[in-house]
Design a protein around this motif. Structure first.
Motif, short mmCIF file in Angstrom:
data_model
loop_
_atom_site.label_atom_id
_atom_site.label_comp_id
_atom_site.label_asym_id
_atom_site.label_seq_id
_atom_site.Cartn_x
_atom_site.Cartn_y
_atom_site.Cartn_z
N MET A 37 11.78 -0.44 17.41
CA MET A 37 10.42 -0.26 15.77
C MET A 37 11.18 -1.56 15.17
N PRO A 38 9.52 -1.75 14.77
CA PRO A 38 10.52 -3.33 13.71
C PRO A 38 10.07 -3.22 12.60
N SER A 39 10.97 -3.75 11.66
CA SER A 39 11.32 -3.98 10.83
C SER A 39 10.70 -3.11 9.35
N GLU A 40 10.75 -3.37 8.12
CA GLU A 40 10.10 -2.34 6.97
C GLU A 40 8.84 -2.78 7.00
N GLY A 41 7.75 -2.94 6.95
CA GLY A 41 6.48 -3.55 6.73
C GLY A 41 5.85 -4.71 7.38
N ARG A 42 6.32 -4.48 9.32
CA ARG A 42 5.85 -5.43 10.07
C ARG A 42 5.16 -4.30 10.98
N MET A 43 5.27 -3.24 10.46
CA MET A 43 4.68 -2.42 11.55
C MET A 43 3.16 -3.37 12.20
N VAL A 44 2.37 -2.14 13.37
CA VAL A 44 1.26 -2.69 13.67
C VAL A 44 0.15 -2.52 12.58
N SER A 45 0.35 -1.23 12.47
CA SER A 45 -0.40 -0.83 10.71
C SER A 45 -0.35 -1.36 10.26
N ASP A 46 0.53 -1.92 9.04
CA ASP A 46 1.27 -2.37 8.25
C ASP A 46 -0.27 -4.26 8.47
N ILE A 47 0.26 -4.47 9.36
CA ILE A 47 -0.41 -6.02 9.85
C ILE A 47 -1.95 -5.64 9.53
N ASN A 48 -2.32 -4.41 9.72
CA ASN A 48 -3.98 -4.13 10.06
C ASN A 48 -4.38 -4.10 8.72
N GLY A 49 -3.62 -3.09 8.08
CA GLY A 49 -3.72 -3.11 6.73
C GLY A 49 -3.81 -3.96 5.69
N ALA A 50 -3.01 -5.90 5.59
CA ALA A 50 -3.56 -6.62 5.32
C ALA A 50 -4.26 -6.94 5.69
N TRP A 51 -4.73 -7.28 6.57
CA TRP A 51 -5.75 -8.33 7.26
C TRP A 51 -7.00 -7.36 7.01
N HIS A 52 -6.90 -5.87 7.04
CA HIS A 52 -8.32 -4.97 6.18
C HIS A 52 -8.52 -5.53 5.10
N THR A 53 -7.67 -5.98 3.98
CA THR A 53 -7.77 -6.49 2.54
C THR A 53 -8.18 -7.75 3.08
N LEU A 54 -7.55 -8.08 3.56
CA LEU A 54 -8.06 -9.84 3.48
C LEU A 54 -9.75 -10.25 3.87
N GLU A 55 -10.10 -9.86 4.95
CA GLU A 55 -12.08 -9.05 5.30
C GLU A 55 -12.61 -9.14 4.09
N GLY A 56 -12.10 -7.68 3.19
CA GLY A 56 -12.63 -7.55 2.10
C GLY A 56 -12.98 -8.53 1.47
N ALA A 57 -11.62 -9.37 0.68
CA ALA A 57 -12.02 -10.64 0.03
C ALA A 57 -12.45 -11.77 0.50
N GLU A 58 -12.54 -11.27 1.67
CA GLU A 58 -13.40 -12.80 2.23
C GLU A 58 -14.67 -12.68 2.62
N LYS A 59 -15.60 -11.32 2.39
CA LYS A 59 -16.63 -10.32 2.35
C LYS A 59 -16.95 -11.19 1.10
N GLY A 60 -16.50 -10.50 -0.51
CA GLY A 60 -16.65 -11.25 -1.55
C GLY A 60 -17.17 -12.25 -1.99
N TYR A 61 -16.33 -13.59 -1.51
CA TYR A 61 -16.29 -14.20 -1.91
C TYR A 61 -17.72 -15.07 -1.17
N GLU A 62 -17.85 -14.53 0.00
CA GLU A 62 -19.01 -15.93 0.47
C GLU A 62 -20.41 -14.91 -0.35
N GLU A 63 -20.30 -13.42 -0.55
CA GLU A 63 -21.55 -13.56 -1.04
C GLU A 63 -21.70 -13.64 -2.45
N TRP A 64 -20.40 -13.86 -3.69
CA TRP A 64 -20.37 -15.10 -4.50
C TRP A 64 -20.81 -16.52 -4.02
#
Length: 910
Positions: A350-377
């Motif tokens: 059981m990883p420490s708080e905030g370091r679960m695979v699901s936490d990393i996938n959520g942060a990665w999803h946010t990163l890709e959303g920002a990436e897409k908006g930056y490219e369109e701009w």
């Protein structure tokens, strides 16, 4: 494995009861077996001194078996009598036998009597059963298992190669290697030398006895001084090492199991630490990257925005891919770790708080959303700035194209090149000018586009509008100048055109009349020089008539030549009177007045030359026609002669009468008469040679060719020769077969009767009818084989009833008379067949019977017998061709006359 042990025990128990032990081996066995027995008896507080004496009463023997087996034996008898001792030994032997050991020729009496050989054999059997048999290494047991164990344990040691239980142990290194492998603290193996075996052996024996509780069972000197140490002694001693180290092996296995468990646990903990570290680093990178992707600061130029775009590409291609890999590796490590924990019965990670695979996938999803908006701009900003730069680039591009097009145009419009040009050149210049006017009108649209783009850039407040306006004004001013110059040049060209048209009309008239006249002269010269090939008088007379018609047209042709020259004179007159400078020649033709006069003179010179050539060819054709007539007269005569003689010889061959000798004489006289005609053939050959030399290929006066007449003559001579040969063969057949003259007449009459086309051969159906007409009956096999023809009455019956040959029999006959399958039967083949069918002939069996008489009723014959019974040349003929006789009753030099006789009649290879 049990079967293997049983077989092995049976082999080892096959003790040699008839031979004494080798003294050296017996000594080694006594010491080794005594020490081995004492190593177990001391557990019961006793020992033996003399192996054959101390086991005689059976008491210590039973005690030994109880110690090594861990079982109780029957109570021993304590009496001192021989019977008591025998009973005790029998109890011991019965116990050994109960363990599956087969004792061969070992009885209680020998043990009680102190038989050393039997006692040693019994002890060896006990050692095999209780110390060696249960050894098992990798599916091998007993001796092989013990040997494999020794090889595995000593494999890493130099100078040690255990292949057996005798000489492989003589240098002592193998014993030291076994000890060092399990107890390296007891032996300094590297200090041992292969050339000091006594030291090596004593060192191993002493260490084993002192530290491993293995009694010294062997003497180093006995082993070294024996060429082949006793195998049983060595095996006994080595088995003690195996049992001594077996406990250490179990401890080693237990330690390995603990190490394996700890290693798995340590690996899992390391994977947990690696996951926590990698997850923290990846989340920190995402946290730093998102603000950069959300920055929307605008730039002024496309290049600046493209620099941002390049930074973004660098992020996508360089910085992000390793992080994608880290994310993937993180998930793989997490899944692998959970699987390992589950398989090893450990609790889930059981990883420490905030370091679960699901936490990393959520942060990665946010990163890709920002990436897409930056490219369109970035893309939208680049498109916005590109619009202004595109308009400016378009203006400069169109202005450059227009400037390139106008370069040199003013100089072209102001030149006076038409003043010295011909009419055609002026017309070309005028057409070129008209094309330029069209091009000028087309460029009007580009000028308007340039002005419109400049206006749009001004309205959008382009930063470089000043230079754009200056360039646009320059283009508009230059455009007005080009329009004025274009109109002025057009007027000048049209005026000059009218002045040259009158001269051009005269040039055109000259060209129209000069070209066909020039072609007529060239054709005339070609015809006058043309080679001609004719084959008869009619063809050459046709050429002469055509030539006369040509000469009659020369007067009109000369008038046309003079008229053409007058046109050229008129052109010169007009040019001189108007002061026109003519540049070049006639633009419509390359034919000059000089070339016309030159060709006319050449053509006139060729006319008499053509007259002479035609007359010469006429004379030649008259001569050739005479040759044709001469050859035709002779050919018609020879052809008729050959045809008449061919018909005559056909009748002669059918209608010949008299004896065969008279017919032969008559035919040879006829042949001489034919050959007397040969000079006429030779005369015709001479005429034919003259015709060939004259290259005459046709002859309308005769249908005969020399080739046809040659073939006919050769066919006539061949037919006469063939007819003579047939009569000669009939004489030979008559004399050889005893056929009467009347029979030959009958055969000839029947053959000629059915030879309807007088070809000298019968087709299959004609031949079949001929046979039936002669009364040949294939259905009566006995009659056929007897060689006698049927009676005249029966022959008439056959003919009247239409009896026919059987298909199989007729096929056999056709195979005899027509072996090549041509479908036709010659008279000679017919005579041969009839003579063979109506006369008695020798057979292979008759020849074999004759040879058997000469051989004295033997199945073979010798060369001496052949030379004695036959003429020399025929004897040598037989000897050279007879194969050696291979039968069981043969003799040296025997020859096989049977196969030779069969081959004579074609029934086998000679």
């Amino acid at each position: 494995k049990d079967n293997y042990r049983k077989t092995y025990m049976e082999q080892e128990n096959d003790w040699d009861r008839d031979l004494l032990l080798d003294p050296a081996w017996e000594k080694q066995q006594r010491k080794t077996f005594t020490a081995w027995c004492n190593s177990h008896l001391r557990k019961a507080g006793t020992q033996i001194e003399n192996i054959e004496e101390d086991f005689r009463d059976g008491l210590k023997l039973m005690l030994l078996l109880e110690v090594i087996s861990g079982e109780r034996l029957a109570k021993p008898e304590r009496g001192k009598m021989r019977v008591h001792k025998i009973n005790n030994v029998n109890k011991a032997l019965d116990f050994i036998a109960s363990k599956g050991v087969k004792l061969v020729s070992i009885g209680a009496e020998e043990i009680v009597d102190g038989n050393a050989k039997m006692t040693l054999g019994m002890i060896w059997t006990i050692i095999l059963r209780f110390a060696i048999q249960d050894i098992s290494v990798e599916e091998t047991s007993a001796k092989e298992g013990l040997l494999l164990w020794c090889q595995r344990k000593t494999a890493p040691y130099k100078n040690v190669n255990v292949q057996n239980f005798h000489i492989s142990w003589k240098d002592g290194l193998a014993f030291n290697a076994l000890i060092h492998r399990h107890r390296p603290d007891l032996i300094d193996y590297d200090s041992l030398r292969k050339d000091d075996p006594v030291h090596n052996l004593n060192n191993a024996f002493e260490v084993a006895e002192k530290h491993l509780d293995i009694p010294k069972m062997l003497d180093a000197e006995d082993i070294v001084n024996t060429a082949r140490p006793d195998e049983k002694a060595i095996m006994t001693y080595v088995s003690s090492f195996y049992h001594a180290f077996s406990g250490a092996q179990k401890a080693e296995t237990a330690a390995n199991r603990i190490c394996k468990v700890l290693a798995v646990n340590q690996e899992n903990e390391q994977m947990m630490e690696d996951y926590e570290k990698l997850a923290s680093e990846l989340l920190e990178w995402i946290r730093r990257t998102i603000p950069w992707l959300e920055n929307r600061t605008q730039e002024k130029t496309v290049n600046e925005m493209q620099a941002k775009q390049e930074d973004f590409r660098d992020y996508r291609c360089v910085h992000k891919p390793p992080k994608v890999q880290e994310k993937c590796q993180l998930e793989i490590s997490f899944n692998t770790l959970q699987t390992k924990l589950r398989l090893s019965n450990r609790p889930a990670f059981m990883p420490s708080e905030g370091r679960m695979v699901s936490d990393i996938n959520g942060a990665w999803h946010t990163l890709e959303g920002a990436e897409k908006g930056y490219e369109e701009w970035i893309l939208s900003e680049i498109r916005r700035l590109e619009r202004l730069e595109h308009l400016a680039e378009k203006f400069h591009q169109k202005a450059a194209i227009h400037q390139s097009w106008t370069d040199g145009k003013e100089a072209m419009l102001t030149q006076k090149d038409y003043e010295t040009s011909t009419l055609s050149e002026v017309k070309a210049l005028l057409r070129k000018h008209e094309a330029f006017e069209s091009d000028l009108a087309a460029h009007q649209d580009r000028v308007e586009q340039i002005a419109a783009i400049a206006q749009e850039l001004n309205e959008l407040d382009y930063y470089d509008s000043a230079s754009v306006n200056a360039c646009c004004q320059k283009i508009c001013d230059q455009w007005d100048v080009l329009g004025a110059l274009t109109q002025s040049r057009k007027e000048s060209l049209e005026r000059t055109e009218k002045q040259l048209e009158s001269i051009d009309e005269l040039y055109l008239e000259y060209a129209k009349r000069a070209a066909p006249f020039n072609n007529w002269m060239e054709g005339a010269m070609e015809d006058l020089q043309d080679m001609f090939i004719v084959h008869n008088i009619e063809e050459i007379q046709g050429l002469i008539t055509a030539h006369e018609q040509f000469k009659s047209t020369l007067s009109e042709a000369n008038k046309e030549r003079e008229a053409i020259q007058a046109i050229q004179a008129e052109v010169q007159k007009i040019a001189q009177s108007n002061g026109i400078k003519l540049s070049g020649g006639n633009p419509y033709t390359t034919i000059t007045p000089e070339s016309i006069d030159s060709k006319w003179e050449k053509a006139m010179a060729m006319v008499p030359q053509r007259d002479a050539a035609l007359q010469e060819e006429l004379n030649k054709q008259n001569s050739n026609d005479s040759l044709r007539a001469t050859f035709a007269t002779q050919a018609n005569t020879v052809g008729a002669y050959i045809q008449a003689k061919m018909e005559e010889i056909g009748r002669i061959s059918i209608e010949m009468n008299g004896t065969l000798e008279d017919q032969l004489t008559s035919l040879k006289d006829y042949q001489k008469n034919i050959m007397s005609y040969m000079p006429e053939i030779n005369k015709l050959e001479g005429y034919h040679q003259l015709i060939q030399e004259a290259l005459i290929f046709d002859n309308q006066y005769t249908a005969y060719t020399m080739e046809h007449l040659r073939v006919g003559w050769e066919q006539l001579l061949t037919t006469i020769a063939r007819t003579i040969n047939e009569v000669e063969n009939q004489i030979l057949t008559r004399d050889a077969k005893g056929i009467s003259q009347e029979q030959l007449y009958e055969y000839r009459a029947s053959f000629n009767h059915f030879d309807k086309d007088h070809s000298g051969a019968l087709m299959a159906e004609e031949f079949k009818a001929c046979l039936i007409s002669l009364g040949y009956d294939v259905e009566n096999d006995k009659q056929k084989r007897s060689g006698q023809m049927v009676s005249d009455d029966f022959r008439a019956l056959l003919i009247s009833t239409g009896n026919s040959l059987g298909d199989g029999e007729f096929a056999r006959i056709m195979g005899i008379v027509d072996p090549n399958g041509s479908g036709a039967v010659t008279f000679q083949a017919f005579i041969d067949f009839m003579s063979r069918e109506t006369t008695d002939t020798d057979t292979a069996d008759q020849v074999i019977a004759s040879f058997k008489i000469l051989a004295g009723d033997k199945n073979f014959i010798t060369a001496e017998e052949l030379r004695r019974e036959l003429p020399p040349d025929q004897a040598e003929y037989c000897i050279a061709r007879m194969a050696p006789y291979t039968g069981p009753d043969g003799a040296p030099g025997a020859l096989d006359y049977m196969s030779f006789s069969t081959a004579l009649y074609g029934e086998s290879d000679l």
